[in-house]
Design an enzyme around this catalytic site. Structure first.
Site, PDB file in Angstrom:
ATOM      1  N   SER A 151       1.074   6.011   7.876  1.00 18.47           N
ATOM      2  CA  SER A 151       1.488   4.859   8.668  1.00 18.47           C
ATOM      3  C   SER A 151       1.781   3.706   7.709  1.00 18.47           C
ATOM      4  CB  SER A 151       0.357   4.477   9.618  1.00 18.47           C
ATOM      5  OG  SER A 151       0.420   3.107   9.940  1.00 18.47           O
ATOM      6  N   LYS A 206      -4.180   6.774   8.489  1.00 19.39           N
ATOM      7  CA  LYS A 206      -3.458   7.727   9.343  1.00 19.39           C
ATOM      8  C   LYS A 206      -2.700   8.813   8.606  1.00 19.39           C
ATOM      9  CE  LYS A 206      -2.084   7.218  13.206  1.00 19.39           C
ATOM     10  NZ  LYS A 206      -1.148   6.829  14.272  1.00 19.39           N
ATOM     11  N   GLU A 262       6.270  16.513  16.036  1.00 16.76           N
ATOM     12  CA  GLU A 262       6.768  15.484  16.962  1.00 16.76           C
ATOM     13  C   GLU A 262       8.292  15.464  16.997  1.00 16.76           C
ATOM     14  OE1 GLU A 262       3.664  11.849  17.156  1.00 16.76           O
ATOM     15  OE2 GLU A 262       4.442  12.258  15.170  1.00 16.76           O
TER      16      GLU A 262
END
Ligand code: ARG
Length: 463
Positions: A281, A287, A294
Protein backbone atom coordinates in the site's frame (compact mmCIF):
# COMPACT_ATOMS: atom_id res chain seq x y z
CA UNK A 1 -2.91 13.54 -40.15
CA UNK A 2 -3.52 11.83 -43.44
CA UNK A 3 -7.02 11.02 -44.61
CA UNK A 4 -8.21 8.59 -47.23
CA UNK A 5 -8.30 9.84 -50.76
CA UNK A 6 -11.34 9.02 -52.86
CA UNK A 7 -9.15 6.63 -54.86
CA UNK A 8 -10.25 3.68 -52.73
CA UNK A 9 -13.66 3.64 -54.28
CA UNK A 10 -14.88 3.39 -57.83
CA UNK A 11 -15.28 6.47 -59.93
CA UNK A 12 -18.77 6.78 -58.68
CA UNK A 13 -17.29 8.86 -55.85
CA UNK A 14 -16.32 12.47 -56.47
CA UNK A 15 -14.99 13.58 -53.14
CA UNK A 16 -13.12 12.07 -50.24
CA UNK A 17 -14.53 11.16 -46.85
CA UNK A 18 -14.77 13.84 -44.22
CA UNK A 19 -11.57 13.42 -42.16
CA UNK A 20 -13.50 12.67 -38.97
CA UNK A 21 -15.69 10.16 -40.78
CA UNK A 22 -12.58 8.59 -42.26
CA UNK A 23 -11.29 7.93 -38.77
CA UNK A 24 -14.68 6.79 -37.60
CA UNK A 25 -14.90 4.33 -40.46
CA UNK A 26 -11.36 2.99 -40.31
CA UNK A 27 -10.41 -0.23 -38.56
CA UNK A 28 -6.71 -0.24 -39.43
CA UNK A 29 -5.70 0.78 -35.89
CA UNK A 30 -6.87 -2.57 -34.60
CA UNK A 31 -7.33 -4.93 -37.54
CA UNK A 32 -3.62 -4.67 -38.29
CA UNK A 33 -3.53 -7.56 -35.79
CA UNK A 34 -4.98 -9.67 -38.60
CA UNK A 35 -2.22 -8.77 -41.03
CA UNK A 36 -0.38 -12.07 -41.21
CA UNK A 37 -3.64 -13.97 -41.54
CA UNK A 38 -4.75 -11.59 -44.26
CA UNK A 39 -1.53 -12.28 -46.15
CA UNK A 40 -1.89 -16.04 -45.72
CA UNK A 41 -5.51 -15.94 -46.86
CA UNK A 42 -4.64 -13.76 -49.84
CA UNK A 43 -1.79 -16.04 -50.84
CA UNK A 44 -4.15 -19.03 -50.90
CA UNK A 45 -6.64 -16.99 -52.92
CA UNK A 46 -3.91 -15.90 -55.39
CA UNK A 47 -2.75 -19.49 -55.79
CA UNK A 48 -6.32 -20.57 -56.45
CA UNK A 49 -6.72 -17.83 -59.09
CA UNK A 50 -3.64 -19.19 -60.85
CA UNK A 51 -4.58 -22.82 -60.51
CA UNK A 52 -8.05 -22.30 -61.97
CA UNK A 53 -6.67 -20.14 -64.82
CA UNK A 54 -8.60 -17.06 -63.68
CA UNK A 55 -5.20 -15.32 -63.80
CA UNK A 56 -1.97 -16.67 -65.27
CA UNK A 57 0.45 -18.82 -63.29
CA UNK A 58 3.09 -16.10 -63.53
CA UNK A 59 0.68 -13.48 -62.20
CA UNK A 60 -0.32 -15.76 -59.38
CA UNK A 61 3.32 -16.28 -58.45
CA UNK A 62 3.97 -12.51 -58.51
CA UNK A 63 1.06 -11.95 -56.14
CA UNK A 64 2.21 -14.66 -53.75
CA UNK A 65 5.77 -13.28 -53.71
CA UNK A 66 4.60 -9.70 -53.29
CA UNK A 67 2.43 -10.71 -50.34
CA UNK A 68 5.42 -12.49 -48.81
CA UNK A 69 7.47 -9.30 -49.16
CA UNK A 70 4.79 -7.45 -47.19
CA UNK A 71 5.09 -10.09 -44.48
CA UNK A 72 8.82 -9.48 -44.27
CA UNK A 73 8.33 -5.72 -44.23
CA UNK A 74 5.77 -6.08 -41.44
CA UNK A 75 8.02 -8.29 -39.35
CA UNK A 76 10.82 -5.76 -39.74
CA UNK A 77 8.52 -2.98 -38.61
CA UNK A 78 8.50 -1.34 -42.03
CA UNK A 79 4.85 -1.82 -42.89
CA UNK A 80 2.82 0.66 -40.86
CA UNK A 81 -0.26 1.68 -42.79
CA UNK A 82 -2.22 4.68 -41.51
CA UNK A 83 -5.88 5.62 -41.55
CA UNK A 84 -5.71 6.42 -45.28
CA UNK A 85 -5.72 2.66 -45.83
CA UNK A 86 -9.07 2.29 -43.99
CA UNK A 87 -8.47 -1.33 -43.11
CA UNK A 88 -5.87 -4.06 -43.24
CA UNK A 89 -7.30 -5.50 -46.47
CA UNK A 90 -6.98 -2.26 -48.42
CA UNK A 91 -3.59 -1.60 -46.86
CA UNK A 92 -2.29 -4.90 -48.21
CA UNK A 93 -3.79 -4.49 -51.66
CA UNK A 94 -2.34 -1.01 -51.96
CA UNK A 95 1.13 -2.01 -50.84
CA UNK A 96 1.01 -5.05 -53.09
CA UNK A 97 0.27 -2.89 -56.10
CA UNK A 98 3.18 -0.60 -55.19
CA UNK A 99 5.43 -3.64 -54.99
CA UNK A 100 4.35 -5.70 -58.01
CA UNK A 101 2.65 -3.11 -60.21
CA UNK A 102 -0.72 -3.43 -61.90
CA UNK A 103 -0.94 -7.19 -61.41
CA UNK A 104 -1.56 -6.35 -57.75
CA UNK A 105 -4.94 -5.05 -58.83
CA UNK A 106 -5.92 -8.56 -59.88
CA UNK A 107 -5.74 -9.99 -56.35
CA UNK A 108 -9.28 -9.02 -55.52
CA UNK A 109 -10.76 -10.90 -58.50
CA UNK A 110 -13.55 -13.24 -57.38
CA UNK A 111 -13.34 -12.08 -53.78
CA UNK A 112 -14.90 -9.48 -51.52
CA UNK A 113 -13.66 -7.96 -48.31
CA UNK A 114 -16.65 -9.70 -46.76
CA UNK A 115 -15.44 -13.25 -47.31
CA UNK A 116 -11.88 -12.01 -46.84
CA UNK A 117 -12.40 -10.56 -43.37
CA UNK A 118 -14.39 -13.63 -42.32
CA UNK A 119 -11.47 -15.78 -43.37
CA UNK A 120 -8.95 -13.61 -41.52
CA UNK A 121 -10.91 -13.58 -38.27
CA UNK A 122 -11.31 -17.34 -38.35
CA UNK A 123 -7.61 -17.92 -38.99
CA UNK A 124 -6.77 -15.54 -36.16
CA UNK A 125 -9.17 -17.16 -33.72
CA UNK A 126 -8.08 -20.67 -34.64
CA UNK A 127 -4.49 -19.76 -33.69
CA UNK A 128 -5.50 -17.97 -30.52
CA UNK A 129 -7.74 -20.80 -29.37
CA UNK A 130 -4.84 -23.20 -29.71
CA UNK A 131 -2.66 -20.90 -27.64
CA UNK A 132 -5.30 -20.38 -24.98
CA UNK A 133 -5.73 -24.13 -24.73
CA UNK A 134 -2.02 -24.40 -24.01
CA UNK A 135 -2.33 -21.75 -21.32
CA UNK A 136 -5.18 -23.78 -19.80
CA UNK A 137 -2.90 -26.81 -19.78
CA UNK A 138 -0.21 -24.85 -17.93
CA UNK A 139 -2.80 -23.66 -15.42
CA UNK A 140 -4.00 -27.24 -14.89
CA UNK A 141 -0.41 -28.39 -14.46
CA UNK A 142 0.12 -25.79 -11.74
CA UNK A 143 -3.08 -26.86 -9.96
CA UNK A 144 -2.05 -30.49 -10.18
CA UNK A 145 1.45 -29.90 -8.83
CA UNK A 146 -0.01 -28.02 -5.88
CA UNK A 147 -2.67 -30.69 -5.34
CA UNK A 148 -0.10 -33.48 -5.37
CA UNK A 149 1.74 -31.77 -2.53
CA UNK A 150 -1.41 -31.38 -0.44
CA UNK A 151 -3.31 -34.66 -0.45
CA UNK A 152 -3.22 -34.88 3.33
CA UNK A 153 -3.42 -31.18 4.06
CA UNK A 154 -6.91 -30.53 5.38
CA UNK A 155 -8.94 -27.42 4.70
CA UNK A 156 -12.41 -26.51 5.90
CA UNK A 157 -15.04 -27.12 3.26
CA UNK A 158 -17.93 -24.68 3.07
CA UNK A 159 -21.47 -24.45 1.92
CA UNK A 160 -23.14 -21.04 2.20
CA UNK A 161 -19.65 -19.95 3.29
CA UNK A 162 -20.40 -21.71 6.59
CA UNK A 163 -18.07 -24.47 7.77
CA UNK A 164 -19.52 -27.71 6.42
CA UNK A 165 -17.15 -30.67 6.28
CA UNK A 166 -13.36 -30.81 6.14
CA UNK A 167 -11.67 -31.60 2.84
CA UNK A 168 -8.38 -32.72 1.44
CA UNK A 169 -6.85 -29.52 0.05
CA UNK A 170 -5.95 -31.50 -3.07
CA UNK A 171 -9.63 -32.27 -3.59
CA UNK A 172 -10.46 -28.58 -3.39
CA UNK A 173 -7.76 -27.68 -5.93
CA UNK A 174 -8.78 -30.51 -8.24
CA UNK A 175 -12.27 -29.05 -8.47
CA UNK A 176 -10.66 -26.18 -10.39
CA UNK A 177 -8.71 -28.67 -12.47
CA UNK A 178 -12.01 -30.21 -13.56
CA UNK A 179 -13.46 -26.82 -14.50
CA UNK A 180 -10.35 -26.07 -16.54
CA UNK A 181 -10.64 -29.46 -18.21
CA UNK A 182 -14.13 -28.57 -19.40
CA UNK A 183 -12.82 -25.18 -20.58
CA UNK A 184 -10.11 -26.92 -22.58
CA UNK A 185 -12.59 -29.32 -24.13
CA UNK A 186 -15.13 -26.59 -24.81
CA UNK A 187 -12.57 -24.52 -26.71
CA UNK A 188 -11.72 -27.58 -28.79
CA UNK A 189 -15.39 -27.85 -29.65
CA UNK A 190 -15.63 -24.15 -30.54
CA UNK A 191 -12.54 -24.52 -32.74
CA UNK A 192 -14.43 -26.97 -34.92
CA UNK A 193 -16.98 -24.31 -35.83
CA UNK A 194 -14.30 -21.66 -36.24
CA UNK A 195 -12.54 -23.88 -38.73
CA UNK A 196 -14.95 -23.51 -41.66
CA UNK A 197 -14.00 -21.47 -44.72
CA UNK A 198 -16.14 -18.56 -45.90
CA UNK A 199 -13.61 -17.76 -48.64
CA UNK A 200 -15.29 -17.78 -52.03
CA UNK A 201 -18.67 -16.65 -50.70
CA UNK A 202 -17.85 -13.31 -52.35
CA UNK A 203 -19.73 -10.24 -51.24
CA UNK A 204 -22.82 -12.30 -50.46
CA UNK A 205 -23.87 -14.39 -53.44
CA UNK A 206 -20.81 -16.26 -54.68
CA UNK A 207 -18.99 -15.35 -57.89
CA UNK A 208 -19.31 -16.04 -61.60
CA UNK A 209 -15.61 -16.99 -61.76
CA UNK A 210 -14.75 -20.71 -61.75
CA UNK A 211 -13.14 -20.59 -58.30
CA UNK A 212 -12.13 -23.64 -56.28
CA UNK A 213 -13.23 -23.21 -52.69
CA UNK A 214 -12.02 -26.64 -51.64
CA UNK A 215 -8.53 -25.69 -52.78
CA UNK A 216 -8.32 -22.53 -50.68
CA UNK A 217 -9.97 -24.28 -47.72
CA UNK A 218 -7.41 -27.05 -47.86
CA UNK A 219 -4.48 -24.63 -48.28
CA UNK A 220 -5.62 -22.73 -45.20
CA UNK A 221 -6.28 -25.84 -43.13
CA UNK A 222 -10.05 -25.37 -42.93
CA UNK A 223 -11.95 -28.60 -42.38
CA UNK A 224 -14.86 -27.61 -44.62
CA UNK A 225 -16.49 -24.68 -46.41
CA UNK A 226 -19.70 -22.76 -45.68
CA UNK A 227 -22.47 -24.26 -47.78
CA UNK A 228 -24.45 -21.02 -48.09
CA UNK A 229 -22.71 -17.85 -49.21
CA UNK A 230 -25.05 -15.49 -47.29
CA UNK A 231 -24.46 -17.42 -44.09
CA UNK A 232 -20.74 -17.64 -44.82
CA UNK A 233 -20.17 -13.88 -44.96
CA UNK A 234 -22.45 -12.93 -42.11
CA UNK A 235 -22.07 -15.72 -39.57
CA UNK A 236 -20.40 -14.73 -36.32
CA UNK A 237 -21.77 -17.58 -34.21
CA UNK A 238 -18.24 -18.87 -33.82
CA UNK A 239 -17.15 -15.52 -32.34
CA UNK A 240 -20.02 -15.59 -29.85
CA UNK A 241 -19.28 -19.19 -28.94
CA UNK A 242 -15.68 -18.25 -28.34
CA UNK A 243 -16.68 -15.28 -26.16
CA UNK A 244 -19.00 -17.59 -24.26
CA UNK A 245 -16.29 -20.20 -23.69
CA UNK A 246 -13.96 -17.38 -22.66
CA UNK A 247 -16.56 -16.09 -20.22
CA UNK A 248 -16.75 -19.49 -18.54
CA UNK A 249 -12.96 -19.58 -18.24
CA UNK A 250 -13.20 -16.22 -16.51
CA UNK A 251 -15.98 -17.46 -14.21
CA UNK A 252 -13.70 -20.26 -13.07
CA UNK A 253 -10.62 -18.07 -12.67
CA UNK A 254 -12.67 -15.50 -10.82
CA UNK A 255 -14.06 -18.02 -8.36
CA UNK A 256 -10.56 -19.22 -7.54
CA UNK A 257 -9.40 -15.60 -7.33
CA UNK A 258 -12.14 -14.85 -4.82
CA UNK A 259 -11.11 -17.79 -2.66
CA UNK A 260 -7.45 -16.79 -2.74
CA UNK A 261 -8.41 -13.27 -1.71
CA UNK A 262 -10.22 -14.40 1.38
CA UNK A 263 -7.76 -17.18 2.18
CA UNK A 264 -5.10 -14.47 2.33
CA UNK A 265 -7.13 -12.20 4.59
CA UNK A 266 -6.38 -11.84 8.28
CA UNK A 267 -9.75 -13.47 9.00
CA UNK A 268 -8.73 -16.74 7.30
CA UNK A 269 -4.93 -16.73 7.11
CA UNK A 270 -4.97 -19.97 5.13
CA UNK A 271 -2.29 -18.76 2.71
CA UNK A 272 0.54 -16.29 2.59
CA UNK A 273 1.11 -14.36 -0.61
CA UNK A 274 4.55 -14.34 -2.16
CA UNK A 275 6.25 -11.04 -2.82
CA UNK A 276 6.47 -11.71 -6.55
CA UNK A 277 2.70 -11.71 -6.90
CA UNK A 278 1.49 -9.11 -4.43
CA UNK A 279 1.83 -5.41 -3.84
CA UNK A 280 2.02 -3.02 -0.95
CA UNK A 281 0.00 0.00 0.00
CA UNK A 282 1.21 3.53 -0.66
CA UNK A 283 0.23 4.58 2.86
CA UNK A 284 -0.26 1.53 5.08
CA UNK A 285 3.16 -0.06 5.53
CA UNK A 286 1.82 -3.30 6.98
CA UNK A 287 -0.20 -4.23 3.90
CA UNK A 288 0.28 -6.90 1.30
CA UNK A 289 -2.46 -6.84 -1.29
CA UNK A 290 -3.72 -9.67 -3.51
CA UNK A 291 -3.69 -7.58 -6.68
CA UNK A 292 -3.36 -10.53 -9.03
CA UNK A 293 -6.56 -12.34 -8.04
CA UNK A 294 -8.36 -9.02 -7.64
CA UNK A 295 -7.46 -8.01 -11.20
CA UNK A 296 -8.54 -11.39 -12.51
CA UNK A 297 -11.86 -11.04 -10.70
CA UNK A 298 -12.20 -7.50 -12.00
CA UNK A 299 -11.31 -8.30 -15.61
CA UNK A 300 -14.01 -10.94 -15.71
CA UNK A 301 -16.56 -8.20 -16.26
CA UNK A 302 -15.07 -7.00 -19.50
CA UNK A 303 -15.07 -10.49 -21.01
CA UNK A 304 -18.75 -10.91 -20.10
CA UNK A 305 -19.27 -7.47 -21.62
CA UNK A 306 -17.74 -8.55 -24.92
CA UNK A 307 -20.02 -11.59 -25.05
CA UNK A 308 -23.00 -9.33 -24.48
CA UNK A 309 -21.70 -6.83 -27.03
CA UNK A 310 -21.35 -9.48 -29.71
CA UNK A 311 -24.80 -10.91 -29.05
CA UNK A 312 -26.42 -7.49 -29.29
CA UNK A 313 -24.36 -6.59 -32.37
CA UNK A 314 -25.80 -9.62 -34.16
CA UNK A 315 -29.38 -9.71 -33.07
CA UNK A 316 -30.88 -7.23 -35.52
CA UNK A 317 -28.63 -7.76 -38.52
CA UNK A 318 -30.39 -8.44 -41.79
CA UNK A 319 -28.53 -10.70 -44.19
CA UNK A 320 -25.81 -10.47 -45.21
CA UNK A 321 -22.69 -8.39 -44.37
CA UNK A 322 -23.26 -5.13 -42.51
CA UNK A 323 -20.59 -2.80 -41.28
CA UNK A 324 -21.71 -3.51 -37.73
CA UNK A 325 -19.62 -6.66 -38.08
CA UNK A 326 -16.44 -4.60 -37.98
CA UNK A 327 -17.21 -4.30 -34.27
CA UNK A 328 -16.47 -7.99 -33.73
CA UNK A 329 -12.73 -7.41 -33.82
CA UNK A 330 -11.97 -5.31 -30.78
CA UNK A 331 -14.28 -7.53 -28.73
CA UNK A 332 -12.42 -10.64 -29.84
CA UNK A 333 -8.97 -9.12 -29.52
CA UNK A 334 -9.63 -7.87 -26.01
CA UNK A 335 -11.21 -11.17 -24.99
CA UNK A 336 -8.15 -13.06 -26.21
CA UNK A 337 -5.77 -10.65 -24.50
CA UNK A 338 -7.69 -10.69 -21.23
CA UNK A 339 -8.20 -14.45 -20.98
CA UNK A 340 -4.60 -15.12 -21.93
CA UNK A 341 -3.27 -12.62 -19.41
CA UNK A 342 -5.49 -13.93 -16.61
CA UNK A 343 -4.56 -17.56 -17.25
CA UNK A 344 -0.87 -16.69 -17.23
CA UNK A 345 -1.13 -14.61 -14.06
CA UNK A 346 -3.15 -17.22 -12.16
CA UNK A 347 -0.70 -19.93 -13.22
CA UNK A 348 2.24 -17.94 -11.85
CA UNK A 349 0.27 -17.20 -8.69
CA UNK A 350 -0.24 -20.94 -8.13
CA UNK A 351 3.38 -21.74 -8.98
CA UNK A 352 5.09 -19.22 -6.77
CA UNK A 353 2.72 -16.70 -5.28
CA UNK A 354 0.80 -18.82 -2.83
CA UNK A 355 1.93 -20.78 0.22
CA UNK A 356 -0.64 -22.72 2.20
CA UNK A 357 -0.25 -22.65 5.96
CA UNK A 358 -0.77 -26.24 7.17
CA UNK A 359 -0.79 -25.31 10.86
CA UNK A 360 -3.48 -22.71 10.35
CA UNK A 361 -5.46 -25.14 8.26
CA UNK A 362 -5.11 -27.95 10.80
CA UNK A 363 -6.16 -25.63 13.57
CA UNK A 364 -9.14 -24.50 11.51
CA UNK A 365 -10.49 -27.99 10.89
CA UNK A 366 -9.89 -29.03 14.52
CA UNK A 367 -11.80 -26.20 16.12
CA UNK A 368 -15.24 -26.44 14.67
CA UNK A 369 -18.27 -28.67 14.37
CA UNK A 370 -17.56 -29.80 10.85
CA UNK A 371 -17.38 -33.38 12.17
CA UNK A 372 -21.02 -33.27 13.33
CA UNK A 373 -22.27 -35.17 10.28
CA UNK A 374 -19.84 -37.93 11.17
CA UNK A 375 -21.35 -38.38 14.61
CA UNK A 376 -24.74 -38.81 12.98
CA UNK A 377 -23.22 -41.17 10.39
CA UNK A 378 -21.62 -43.14 13.24
CA UNK A 379 -25.01 -43.83 14.80
CA UNK A 380 -26.68 -44.38 11.44
CA UNK A 381 -24.07 -47.06 10.67
CA UNK A 382 -25.21 -48.76 13.87
CA UNK A 383 -28.80 -48.88 12.70
CA UNK A 384 -30.16 -45.66 14.20
CA UNK A 385 -32.35 -43.96 11.55
CA UNK A 386 -30.30 -41.09 10.14
CA UNK A 387 -32.91 -38.40 10.86
CA UNK A 388 -33.08 -39.48 14.50
CA UNK A 389 -29.28 -39.41 14.76
CA UNK A 390 -29.22 -36.00 13.06
CA UNK A 391 -31.63 -34.54 15.59
CA UNK A 392 -29.70 -35.99 18.48
CA UNK A 393 -26.41 -34.53 17.26
CA UNK A 394 -28.06 -31.14 16.70
CA UNK A 395 -28.90 -31.15 20.39
CA UNK A 396 -25.32 -32.09 21.32
CA UNK A 397 -23.98 -29.24 19.18
CA UNK A 398 -26.32 -26.81 20.93
CA UNK A 399 -25.30 -27.88 24.45
CA UNK A 400 -21.62 -28.03 23.48
CA UNK A 401 -21.74 -24.52 22.06
CA UNK A 402 -23.33 -23.30 25.30
CA UNK A 403 -20.62 -25.05 27.34
CA UNK A 404 -17.89 -23.72 25.03
CA UNK A 405 -16.85 -27.25 24.14
CA UNK A 406 -16.16 -29.11 20.93
CA UNK A 407 -17.46 -32.60 20.14
CA UNK A 408 -14.05 -34.10 20.82
CA UNK A 409 -14.20 -32.71 24.38
CA UNK A 410 -17.20 -34.82 25.41
CA UNK A 411 -16.39 -37.67 27.77
CA UNK A 412 -17.35 -41.23 26.87
CA UNK A 413 -19.89 -41.09 29.70
CA UNK A 414 -21.48 -38.05 28.13
CA UNK A 415 -21.61 -39.76 24.75
CA UNK A 416 -23.16 -42.88 26.22
CA UNK A 417 -25.72 -40.89 28.14
CA UNK A 418 -26.78 -39.41 24.83
CA UNK A 419 -27.02 -42.79 23.16
CA UNK A 420 -25.87 -46.23 24.26
CA UNK A 421 -24.52 -46.90 20.75
CA UNK A 422 -21.50 -44.68 21.34
CA UNK A 423 -18.25 -46.47 22.12
CA UNK A 424 -14.63 -45.44 22.57
CA UNK A 425 -14.04 -45.46 18.81
CA UNK A 426 -16.21 -42.34 18.44
CA UNK A 427 -13.10 -40.20 19.07
CA UNK A 428 -11.23 -41.73 16.14
CA UNK A 429 -14.31 -41.41 13.94
CA UNK A 430 -14.56 -37.66 14.47
CA UNK A 431 -10.88 -36.80 14.13
CA UNK A 432 -10.60 -34.48 11.09
CA UNK A 433 -8.27 -36.72 9.07
CA UNK A 434 -10.60 -39.67 9.61
CA UNK A 435 -13.61 -37.54 8.72
CA UNK A 436 -11.95 -36.82 5.38
CA UNK A 437 -10.60 -40.34 4.84
CA UNK A 438 -14.05 -41.81 5.42
CA UNK A 439 -15.60 -40.00 2.45
CA UNK A 440 -14.29 -42.53 0.04
CA UNK A 441 -17.31 -42.65 -2.24
CA UNK A 442 -16.61 -42.16 -5.94
CA UNK A 443 -15.57 -38.54 -6.55
CA UNK A 444 -15.41 -37.83 -2.81
CA UNK A 445 -12.66 -36.23 -0.74
CA UNK A 446 -11.41 -39.48 0.86
CA UNK A 447 -7.65 -39.74 0.42
CA UNK A 448 -7.88 -42.88 -1.71
CA UNK A 449 -10.34 -41.19 -4.04
CA UNK A 450 -8.16 -38.09 -4.21
CA UNK A 451 -5.13 -40.21 -5.16
CA UNK A 452 -7.17 -41.79 -7.93
CA UNK A 453 -8.28 -38.37 -9.11
CA UNK A 454 -4.69 -37.14 -9.15
CA UNK A 455 -3.70 -40.09 -11.30
CA UNK A 456 -6.60 -39.52 -13.67
CA UNK A 457 -5.76 -35.82 -13.90
CA UNK A 458 -2.11 -36.55 -14.59
CA UNK A 459 -3.13 -38.91 -17.38
CA UNK A 460 -5.35 -36.25 -18.93
CA UNK A 461 -2.45 -33.83 -19.10
CA UNK A 462 -0.18 -36.46 -20.59
CA UNK A 463 -2.58 -37.74 -23.22
N1 ARG B 1 -13.04 -3.66 -42.13
C1 ARG B 1 -14.18 -4.41 -42.50
C2 ARG B 1 -14.64 -5.29 -41.33
O1 ARG B 1 -13.91 -5.43 -40.44
C3 ARG B 1 -13.87 -5.28 -43.67
C4 ARG B 1 -15.07 -5.67 -44.48
C5 ARG B 1 -15.63 -4.49 -45.15
N2 ARG B 1 -16.69 -4.85 -46.02
C6 ARG B 1 -17.54 -3.95 -46.51
N3 ARG B 1 -18.47 -4.37 -47.28
N4 ARG B 1 -17.45 -2.67 -46.18
O2 ARG B 1 -15.73 -5.82 -41.29
Amino acid sequence: MSTPSNSTWSQRFESALHPTIAHFNASIDFDIALLEHDLTGSQAHAQMLGKTGIISAAESEQLVQGLETIRTEYRQGQFQPGVEAEDVHFAVERRLTELVGDVGKKLHTARSRNDQVGTDVRLYLRDQIEQIRQHIRAFQQALLTLAEAHVETLIPGYTHLQRAQPLSLAHHLLAYFEMAQRDWERLGDVARRVNISPLGCGALAGTPFPIDRQFTAEKLGFASVYGNSLDGVSDRDFAIEFASAASLIMVHLSRLAEEVIFWASEEFRFVTLGDSCSTGSSIMPQKKNPDVPELVRGKTGRVFGHLQGLLVMMKGLPLAYNKDLQEDKEALFDTVRTVTGCLEAMTILLQEGLTFRPQRLTAAVSEDFSNATDVADYLAAKGVPFREAYNLVGKVVKTSLAANKLLKDLTLDEWQTLHPGFEADIYAAIAPAQVVAARNSEGGTGFDQVRLALKRSRQRLES
